[in-house]
Design a protein around this motif. Structure first.
Motif, PDB file in Angstrom:
ATOM      1  N   UNK A 120       0.830  -1.195   0.000  1.00 48.68           N
ATOM      2  CA  UNK A 120       0.000   0.000   0.000  1.00 48.68           C
ATOM      3  C   UNK A 120       0.862   1.240   0.000  1.00 48.68           C
ATOM      4  N   UNK A 121       0.307   2.296  -0.563  1.00 51.43           N
ATOM      5  CA  UNK A 121       0.982   3.594  -0.602  1.00 51.43           C
ATOM      6  C   UNK A 121      -0.081   4.681  -0.491  1.00 51.43           C
ATOM      7  N   UNK A 122       0.371   5.882  -0.183  1.00 51.05           N
ATOM      8  CA  UNK A 122      -0.524   7.028  -0.095  1.00 51.05           C
ATOM      9  C   UNK A 122      -0.412   7.798  -1.382  1.00 51.05           C
ATOM     10  N   UNK A 123      -1.559   7.993  -2.048  1.00 53.60           N
ATOM     11  CA  UNK A 123      -1.593   8.712  -3.311  1.00 53.60           C
ATOM     12  C   UNK A 123      -1.421  10.200  -3.051  1.00 53.60           C
ATOM     13  N   UNK A 124      -0.532  10.803  -3.790  1.00 53.75           N
ATOM     14  CA  UNK A 124      -0.303  12.247  -3.627  1.00 53.75           C
ATOM     15  C   UNK A 124      -1.284  13.047  -4.445  1.00 53.75           C
TER      16      UNK A 124
END
Length: 124
Positions: A120-124
């Motif tokens: 998972x990653x945080x969308x900028x």
């Protein structure tokens, strides 16, 4: 949270109320409905472990639509690059990437020996 570390866990339950009762008694976990995936047709609860104020895991209501499971998610900087790297090393994409209503992008993969894991990653 640092990149390339496990930052989330998740399990799927066909009997979510029964599972919640078990884990509440076993570990003192609390469950909080997460509406971010409802728009995509999923019921999901965040899991709040004792001493935490925010969820550190989640439970998917599988409702006999998929197998029950348990999986960990690794926080990464770029999900597309990580998926490509996994595939280059013999891994396979199971589903995703999907971005939920809180701009978190996640995907499920299998490693080169068939074990599932998530990214998972945080969308900028």
């Amino acid at each position: 949270m640092k990149f390339n570390q496990v930052g989330w866990f998740e399990f799927g339950a066909n009997q979510p109320e029964k599972a919640k009762e078990f884990y509440k008694k076993m570990f003192g976990w609390d469950f909080k409905t997460n509406p971010d995936l409802e728009s995509q047709g999923y019921q999901y609860d965040g899991i709040i472990e004792p001493g935490n104020e925010i969820p550190t895991g989640g439970m998917m209501y599988t409702a006999d639509k998929m197998e029950e499971y348990a999986v960990f998610y690794v926080f990464i900087e770029n999900i597309h690059e990580a998926i490509e790297k996994a595939q280059e090393n013999g891994g396979k994409l199971i589903w995703g990437p999907v971005t939920d209503d809180s701009n978190i992008t996640f995907a499920r993969l299998k490693d080169n020996s068939g074990h599932q894991f998530g990214l998972f990653s945080v969308k900028n």
